[in-house]
Design a protein around this motif. Sequence first.
Motif, PDB file in Angstrom:
ATOM      1  N   ALA A   1       0.838  -1.203   0.000  1.00  0.00           N
ATOM      2  CA  ALA A   1       0.000   0.000   0.000  1.00  0.00           C
ATOM      3  C   ALA A   1       0.872   1.253   0.000  1.00  0.00           C
ATOM      4  N   MET A   2       1.946   1.202   0.759  1.00  0.00           N
ATOM      5  CA  MET A   2       2.840   2.364   0.872  1.00  0.00           C
ATOM      6  C   MET A   2       3.461   2.670  -0.482  1.00  0.00           C
ATOM      7  N   GLU A   3       3.807   1.613  -1.207  1.00  0.00           N
ATOM      8  CA  GLU A   3       4.400   1.788  -2.529  1.00  0.00           C
ATOM      9  C   GLU A   3       3.444   2.501  -3.469  1.00  0.00           C
ATOM     10  N   LYS A   4       2.167   2.171  -3.299  1.00  0.00           N
ATOM     11  CA  LYS A   4       1.149   2.785  -4.160  1.00  0.00           C
ATOM     12  C   LYS A   4       0.777   4.164  -3.652  1.00  0.00           C
ATOM     13  N   GLY A   5       1.454   4.592  -2.602  1.00  0.00           N
ATOM     14  CA  GLY A   5       1.228   5.948  -2.106  1.00  0.00           C
ATOM     15  C   GLY A   5       0.153   6.045  -1.050  1.00  0.00           C
ATOM     16  N   ALA A   6      -0.450   4.947  -0.717  1.00  0.00           N
ATOM     17  CA  ALA A   6      -1.488   4.971   0.311  1.00  0.00           C
ATOM     18  C   ALA A   6      -0.874   4.678   1.668  1.00  0.00           C
ATOM     19  N   GLY A   7      -1.375   5.334   2.672  1.00  0.00           N
ATOM     20  CA  GLY A   7      -0.919   5.034   4.025  1.00  0.00           C
ATOM     21  C   GLY A   7      -1.562   3.735   4.464  1.00  0.00           C
ATOM     22  N   PRO A   8      -0.974   3.071   5.452  1.00  0.00           N
ATOM     23  CA  PRO A   8      -1.593   1.841   5.932  1.00  0.00           C
ATOM     24  C   PRO A   8      -2.969   2.135   6.542  1.00  0.00           C
ATOM     25  N   ALA A   9      -3.879   1.199   6.358  1.00  0.00           N
ATOM     26  CA  ALA A   9      -5.236   1.386   6.851  1.00  0.00           C
ATOM     27  C   ALA A   9      -5.236   1.599   8.363  1.00  0.00           C
ATOM     28  N   LYS A  10      -4.335   0.923   9.014  1.00  0.00           N
ATOM     29  CA  LYS A  10      -4.265   0.999  10.472  1.00  0.00           C
ATOM     30  C   LYS A  10      -2.809   1.263  10.823  1.00  0.00           C
ATOM     31  N   ALA A  11      -2.592   2.063  11.849  1.00  0.00           N
ATOM     32  CA  ALA A  11      -1.213   2.350  12.235  1.00  0.00           C
ATOM     33  C   ALA A  11      -0.498   1.043  12.567  1.00  0.00           C
ATOM     34  N   LEU A  12       0.728   0.924  12.101  1.00  0.00           N
ATOM     35  CA  LEU A  12       1.493  -0.294  12.374  1.00  0.00           C
ATOM     36  C   LEU A  12       1.917  -0.317  13.831  1.00  0.00           C
ATOM     37  N   ALA A  13       2.166  -1.516  14.304  1.00  0.00           N
ATOM     38  CA  ALA A  13       2.686  -1.647  15.659  1.00  0.00           C
ATOM     39  C   ALA A  13       4.065  -0.992  15.718  1.00  0.00           C
ATOM     40  N   SER A  14       4.344  -0.324  16.816  1.00  0.00           N
ATOM     41  CA  SER A  14       5.659   0.288  16.971  1.00  0.00           C
ATOM     42  C   SER A  14       6.688  -0.804  17.208  1.00  0.00           C
ATOM     43  N   ASN A  15       7.947  -0.410  17.103  1.00  0.00           N
ATOM     44  CA  ASN A  15       9.017  -1.372  17.351  1.00  0.00           C
ATOM     45  C   ASN A  15       8.854  -2.040  18.712  1.00  0.00           C
ATOM     46  N   LYS A  16       8.522  -1.224  19.706  1.00  0.00           N
ATOM     47  CA  LYS A  16       8.412  -1.759  21.067  1.00  0.00           C
ATOM     48  C   LYS A  16       7.250  -2.754  21.167  1.00  0.00           C
ATOM     49  N   GLU A  17       6.116  -2.374  20.579  1.00  0.00           N
ATOM     50  CA  GLU A  17       4.953  -3.269  20.624  1.00  0.00           C
ATOM     51  C   GLU A  17       5.239  -4.570  19.876  1.00  0.00           C
ATOM     52  N   LEU A  18       5.871  -4.407  18.713  1.00  0.00           N
ATOM     53  CA  LEU A  18       6.145  -5.589  17.890  1.00  0.00           C
ATOM     54  C   LEU A  18       7.124  -6.523  18.591  1.00  0.00           C
ATOM     55  N   GLU A  19       8.123  -5.928  19.232  1.00  0.00           N
ATOM     56  CA  GLU A  19       9.100  -6.743  19.947  1.00  0.00           C
ATOM     57  C   GLU A  19       8.415  -7.519  21.078  1.00  0.00           C
TER      58      GLU A  19
END
Length: 1068
Positions: free
Chosen positions: A811-829
Amino acid sequence: MIKTEKVLHLKSSRGRKVRVVREHYLREHVPCYSSLCQAQCANAEGKVLSGEVTHYVMPDAGVARDFMEILEFREIQGIVFTQTACQAVQHSRGRRQYNRLRSLLKDPRHHCILFANEFQEYSYCPREKGEPQDKWQTRCVYHAAVWYHDHLAGLKPVVMITEDQTAVAEYSSLNCGVYVLCTQEYLQTFWPELQAALELYCSIAQSLQEKGSEGTEREYTEHLPAEVLEAGIKSGRYIQGTLNVNKHRAQHEAFVRFEGSSNKSSELNSDVLVCGGKNRNRAVHGDMVAVELLPKGEWRGRTTALTEGQGEEKGDETQSQPMATGRVVGILQRNWRDYVVTFPPKEETQSQSRNSQRILATPWDQRIPKIRISTQQADKLQDHRVIVRLDSWDSTSLYPNGHSVRVLGRAGELETEVQTILIENCIHVPPFSEAQLGEMPVSSPESPWSVDPAEVITRRDLRQTHLVFSVDPRGCEDVDDTLSIRSLPPGPRGERLELGVHIADVTHFVKEGSLTDLEARARATTYYLADRRYDMLPAVLSADLCSLLGGVDRYAMSVMWDLDAQTLAVNKVWYGRTLIQSSYQLYYELAQALLNGEEAEVPELAQLPPGERDAKLAQLTQALETLTHVARQLRAQRDKGGALELEGVEVRAQLDEDRNITALVPRQPLEVHETVAECMIYANHWVARKIQESFPQQALLRHHPPPRQEFFNQLQDSARARGFTIDTRSNKALADSLDRAVDPRDPLVNRLLRVMATMAMSNALYFSTGACPVDQYYHYGLALDRYTHFTSPIRRYADMIVHRLLTAAIAMEKGAGPAKALASNKELEEVAQQINNKNRAAQHAQKVSTELFQCLYFRDKDPETDERCVADAVIYTIRANGMLVFIPQYGLKGAVYLKNREGQVVSERQDGGCDWQTGSLQRYLDHITTTTAAGTSTFNLFQHITVRISVQPSRCHSDTIRLEVVSNRPHQAPETQVQTSQPQGARGRSQLVQEVVRQAEEASQQAEEKRGRASKLSTEEREFRQSKCPNLYSLLEEVRELALLDLAACGAGGGGLGAAAQACATSA
Ligand SMILES: [Zn+2]
């Protein structure tokens, strides 16, 4: 808004009382979070209570504080927690309990909300002069209940629950529609079918009552206050770490593995030993503690010899060099979980204490101390396993106090033991709830699921253009992955190929944050036990809509490479959502037969006229051949980089692509396994590259750290004994030297060496890219600089995260932002750690369940007469007092002792049989000898011997397998053993599992008939069982994991190779 002042009486962490005055603001509008709201409350951003309940329930502060476990039952719906009650939990039960409450409030699977009653102008009541705090809190909650009831215009009765009898008397008749009940009466009235909740209530109430009657004599040193510990850790005086109890010497030996680099003293690069109960000072296995080192003169060594039962070893090398030794001065965090215990036998309960209601229960996990429980059921539950929770451990109490939560069933019965394994590994797999299943798409014979036209527009449609097929084990239900390969028109640089990997589009059906998603995340993986499996996703997805079955339209996530046909250089990679229809659902043997040009029937073509059939068959065979060719080249590229082929290691194992690799089972040499595996590795690798480039700080990858060289010592020594040299300087050198270490007379030698290599490895782990330096992304086993899991989203949550990341990247490549905010590094870890933990638990549960089945299988057989109890075994490690052997027939590993408690040793007779005789034992690098009056017997590394298998029963813990030498010659089976290409171990194992299950079912049926009523437990448990018959796939999976499991055991065994080897050695 009205401003007032609120006076709080708090307790500091040092225990002092503090008076705090806070400004307090009152508002007219405070959201009620009820769907019945008539007043347009701002309920939008939060969970909302359904109106579909008979009543709402409001616990007062005391109930929230002491009985939260009951309110955690998901069955109890419509709970309104008041701010007053929440604050009471925070102030009296500490941060951990408060966090638990907060996560309960956040979790949409629990029907409860927070009502900020103290901010609501009309429900707030200031504390009156001289009013005791608890009285005031109860009054506050009652006022809140009345307001809430009125606010909803009396549409829903509100029940306040309290343990305060005077409050019940005072308030219960004041307002119509607002009821006041004590907890027990409430449960009996409204949830009579929820017997477990009522039992838990009684158990907790009893434990609270008993708490007051504790002795005053001090058994342990007081723990230091939190501030002192914190300062001490900062200054380097204390060491912070997790307490690990040595399972084989649980009373005496524990280690603290220090965490972080805060430690200043340079001599401390290993664990700290904690000897004995006084020094352990009430710390429980798994707790985060602070330790103080003892003076060097008091340092001790760790125990290195194998022990059988209680430590009978007193000879040489029982203790290693003295190591850092310390004592626990405080607990930084309790990591208590649910424990399965067994109550003491009748004789003991009577003599145990003056108060017959108090008993000492023995936990199933040997590392956990006995737990003191108040109960009236001690006699009734003697032979049962019971779940308990710990409440406290005061310095005046020799043992911790706890309360019982639930009865699992009679010890020794299959269902009880399996549930025990799940609980002990913190695996919670309830049946999927109605609400979760409600999120699922419908697919039934009456209303079959079909492709959504709106989706067709957004997806790349491969149905007409691509020949897509799958290759899996025979009878596979959940097809995660499919493949395609075709020629493309030649480009400027020559011939081109297009390779495609198409994976089930699970995240299309499972939206982030939905109930199904939360459940899948909590599970993290599908759990495979010896006789059953617990799915991560409901069956409608895993076996139907997300299974890429042949002949039906399915959504997929695809990776397609435009490759140079000669060099396989990548011209272009395409990632995206597709629509596919798999043409062939092949199984390995069939695919290989086609490749070999053998006569084989493809079911999909059976009905076609011969001409058409031949054309299609030729097309399919051509595709398989091209694929094989591509995979060979890809594999060769990785081999150059040093990819390892290890028994049971990650390379094959965790990927599951090579579905036939097992720890020790002869492998079916089908190249098509490798081909499919290689394509999956390739897809995982390229997706890893893609998401890491797009999200350098917050992508989920998987790495495999290189092993520590000293872990290879055992492998090198053993190999040397057989004349082989193992070079461990790099993964490439290791792989090459393992390939050379082949004994033509005994293929097991190479296999055992590979297992030893596997045991020296660390585990591969998930991580967030922002949490790890780039040079540590490397996957040692696969020899790849980037790796992740993308290809099995049906049964691994990590893959679902990766699918979402890939979607966001596209989606980012096509110029669209992600539908939902991605998990932060801390959350993902955090999620990555959670998944790593669950994977470890899954592996451990699988291993223990295998051992359970082994014990159940041998339990009823007489080892003296039953020939199934005698088997061939290979010695793979020499120990001080015996050796470790592997039994191929049953896939069993274990210790064989050559010296017993009486000091006798195993001695060989003339006829090759063995006896126990007085004598001595001598250990060498590659063999061990016993010397008696009769002569000397020698046992060499890799020698085949004959052992007898028996079961050592245990009342409170799991039974264990015992092995003893019958003869130091290979076992001669009564009937001639036919060597086939069949994986013998797997076959033996599957028979073993089936036989045990059949026996258990017969036994339970008989028991039911005897009792004349249905066994309540087994019906209940049957619901939990989501699939019963293991397919070959899961069986192989399981055997294959064993090598890795030992590794996991090493990780938890207290560190160092000595402990590691010990953990491995005695695990079987
Ligand atoms: Zn409202």
